[in-house]
Write a protein that holds these residues in place. Structure first.
Motif, PDB file in Angstrom:
ATOM      1  N   LEU A  48       0.837  -1.194   0.000  1.00 10.82           N
ATOM      2  CA  LEU A  48       0.000   0.000   0.000  1.00 10.82           C
ATOM      3  C   LEU A  48       0.872   1.245   0.000  1.00 10.82           C
ATOM      4  CD1 LEU A  48      -2.662  -0.985   2.712  1.00 10.82           C
ATOM      5  CD2 LEU A  48      -2.879  -1.155   0.230  1.00 10.82           C
ATOM      6  N   GLY A  49       0.430   2.258  -0.764  1.00  2.64           N
ATOM      7  CA  GLY A  49       1.129   3.535  -0.797  1.00  2.64           C
ATOM      8  C   GLY A  49       0.548   4.515   0.200  1.00  2.64           C
ATOM      9  N   ASN A  50       1.215   5.632   0.354  1.00  4.08           N
ATOM     10  CA  ASN A  50       0.766   6.640   1.317  1.00  4.08           C
ATOM     11  C   ASN A  50      -0.628   7.173   0.984  1.00  4.08           C
ATOM     12  OD1 ASN A  50       3.031   6.548   2.975  1.00  4.08           O
ATOM     13  ND2 ASN A  50       4.148   8.049   1.727  1.00  4.08           N
ATOM     14  N   GLN A  51      -0.938   7.296  -0.318  1.00  4.03           N
ATOM     15  CA  GLN A  51      -2.256   7.788  -0.696  1.00  4.03           C
ATOM     16  C   GLN A  51      -3.343   6.812  -0.269  1.00  4.03           C
ATOM     17  OE1 GLN A  51      -2.986  10.811  -2.065  1.00  4.03           O
ATOM     18  NE2 GLN A  51      -5.145  10.252  -1.750  1.00  4.03           N
ATOM     19  N   GLU A  52      -3.132   5.518  -0.491  1.00  7.45           N
ATOM     20  CA  GLU A  52      -4.116   4.506  -0.086  1.00  7.45           C
ATOM     21  C   GLU A  52      -4.260   4.468   1.430  1.00  7.45           C
ATOM     22  OE1 GLU A  52      -3.523   0.862  -3.090  1.00  7.45           O
ATOM     23  OE2 GLU A  52      -1.649   1.792  -2.448  1.00  7.45           O
ATOM     24  N   LEU A  53      -3.154   4.555   2.138  1.00  5.09           N
ATOM     25  CA  LEU A  53      -3.193   4.542   3.595  1.00  5.09           C
ATOM     26  C   LEU A  53      -3.904   5.778   4.130  1.00  5.09           C
ATOM     27  CD1 LEU A  53       0.417   3.241   4.249  1.00  5.09           C
ATOM     28  CD2 LEU A  53      -1.707   2.014   4.749  1.00  5.09           C
ATOM     29  N   SER A  54      -3.677   6.903   3.491  1.00  2.00           N
ATOM     30  CA  SER A  54      -4.349   8.142   3.898  1.00  2.00           C
ATOM     31  C   SER A  54      -5.860   8.006   3.761  1.00  2.00           C
ATOM     32  CB  SER A  54      -3.834   9.311   3.054  1.00  2.00           C
ATOM     33  OG  SER A  54      -4.550  10.502   3.349  1.00  2.00           O
ATOM     34  N   GLN A  55      -6.305   7.405   2.663  1.00  2.00           N
ATOM     35  CA  GLN A  55      -7.739   7.220   2.449  1.00  2.00           C
ATOM     36  C   GLN A  55      -8.339   6.255   3.459  1.00  2.00           C
ATOM     37  OE1 GLN A  55      -7.789   5.932  -1.642  1.00  2.00           O
ATOM     38  NE2 GLN A  55      -7.584   8.005  -2.458  1.00  2.00           N
ATOM     39  N   ARG A  56      -7.596   5.219   3.826  1.00  3.17           N
ATOM     40  CA  ARG A  56      -8.129   4.216   4.745  1.00  3.17           C
ATOM     41  C   ARG A  56      -8.210   4.720   6.186  1.00  3.17           C
ATOM     42  NH1 ARG A  56      -6.090  -1.910   3.161  1.00  3.17           N
ATOM     43  NH2 ARG A  56      -6.825  -1.867   1.002  1.00  3.17           N
ATOM     44  N   CYS A  57      -7.208   5.461   6.609  1.00  2.00           N
ATOM     45  CA  CYS A  57      -7.191   5.866   8.023  1.00  2.00           C
ATOM     46  C   CYS A  57      -7.694   7.284   8.243  1.00  2.00           C
ATOM     47  CB  CYS A  57      -5.790   5.704   8.609  1.00  2.00           C
ATOM     48  SG  CYS A  57      -4.555   6.822   7.920  1.00  2.00           S
ATOM     49  N   GLY A  58      -7.901   8.035   7.161  1.00  2.00           N
ATOM     50  CA  GLY A  58      -8.466   9.370   7.302  1.00  2.00           C
ATOM     51  C   GLY A  58      -7.483  10.423   7.760  1.00  2.00           C
ATOM     52  N   LEU A  59      -6.196  10.143   7.675  1.00  2.00           N
ATOM     53  CA  LEU A  59      -5.176  11.123   8.059  1.00  2.00           C
ATOM     54  C   LEU A  59      -4.638  11.841   6.832  1.00  2.00           C
ATOM     55  CD1 LEU A  59      -3.120   9.004  10.626  1.00  2.00           C
ATOM     56  CD2 LEU A  59      -4.691  10.879  11.143  1.00  2.00           C
ATOM     57  N   PRO A  60      -4.163  13.085   6.985  1.00  5.31           N
ATOM     58  CA  PRO A  60      -3.568  13.786   5.844  1.00  5.31           C
ATOM     59  C   PRO A  60      -2.365  13.022   5.313  1.00  5.31           C
ATOM     60  CG  PRO A  60      -3.951  15.286   7.683  1.00  5.31           C
ATOM     61  CD  PRO A  60      -4.179  13.910   8.212  1.00  5.31           C
TER      62      PRO A  60
END
Length: 278
Positions: A48-60
């Motif tokens: 997973l990339g940072n963009q996908e992780l950002s979408q999943r956890c709701g963090l910037p």
């Protein structure tokens, strides 16, 4: 090579500014967010990339970039140069095994689960799970030999609100914990869907109160039926857990769950609870 992480800037929020316990001076928000990043990874995921992780956890995304960089430095994530993505590192597995090793009730429960799985027959899974946030995670499993079975194993996650195991857990929770969890579920599913969820959960709680087990007839997954019971012991070091027994609906009718497997599962839990209290 893809750029790995941006340098922190003034518009990146501090990692301790908020969170579920905002105002609690003892609560470390940065640690909470780092653990939330690790929770984003599922057994079926690739990197997973940072963009996908950002979408999943709701963090910037800038916050996620700092967290993934730190976790990769510690070995909990592994950075893949060719894709610019991350996968879970081996040290996370060490934490999981440390957890399982501390759950000695698993050793007590496994022979009983194996026996029930043999009785239930081909295609039926017997599981023991504990809660993680709004999910239940399997910590032990038993199944009879079969080419047909639920594709779940130790470490698999299922819904707290929609599965029979999750609802049995809620039935066994004390009033304060249950109230808090129901509020969290309501916020997650939204007001439009909450009445149906509430009705199903309250029905399961009443079933546990009156019959010792609750059934789930296609409410978690279509064509999957199951039955579940809570497990609590007086020993404070052991977390609250729940058992379930489930499989394809054509193998597990409502009648069989209510008249055979449900009572057997409840009796199994009572025996294991007795051992766990000694």
């Amino acid at each position: 090579m893809k750029k790995r992480v941006k340098q922190p800037t003034a518009d990146v929020p501090a990692l301790d500014d908020d969170g579920p316990f905002a105002g609690d001076r003892q609560f470390v928000g940065a640690l909470y967010r780092g653990l939330e990043i690790l929770r984003c990874f599922r057994p079926t995921d690739g990197p997973l990339g940072n963009q996908e992780l950002s979408q999943r956890c709701g963090l910037p995304k800038p916050t996620v970039s700092r967290l993934t960089y730190t976790l990769s430095k510690l070995g909990y994530l592994v950075y893949l140069e060719d894709s610019g993505k991350y996968r879970i590192g081996v040290p996370v597995l060490g934490l999981g095994y440390a957890c399982l090793g501390g759950l000695r009730i698993r050793d007590t429960a496994q022979p009983y689960m194996d026996e029930l799985a043999r009785h239930a027959g081909s295609g039926v899974l017997v599981g023991l799970g504990g809660r993680d946030d709004l999910s239940m995670i399997y910590v032990a499993c038993a199944r009879a030999s079969s080419v047909v079975s639920l594709q779940l194993d130790v470490g698999s996650r299922i819904s707290l609100a929609r599965s029979s195991m999750g609802r049995a857990y809620l039935a066994g929770a004390d009033e304060a914990e249950r109230t808090s969890l129901l509020q969290q579920i309501r916020a997650k599913v939204g007001e439009e869907h909450w009445p149906r969820h509430e009705e199903e959960i309250l029905r399961a709680i009443e079933q546990v109160r009156t019959r010792g087990f609750c059934t789930n007839i296609g409410e978690w997954q279509t064509e999957v039926n199951s039955v579940a019971v809570p497990l609590r012991t007086p020993r404070h070091e052991m977390p609250a857990l729940a058992f379930n027994c489930g499989g394809p609906a054509y193998l597990l009718s409502r009648e069989r769950l209510e008249q055979d497997l449900g009572p057997r599962l409840a009796e199994m839990a009572r025996k294991i609870q007795t051992f766990g209290s000694t």
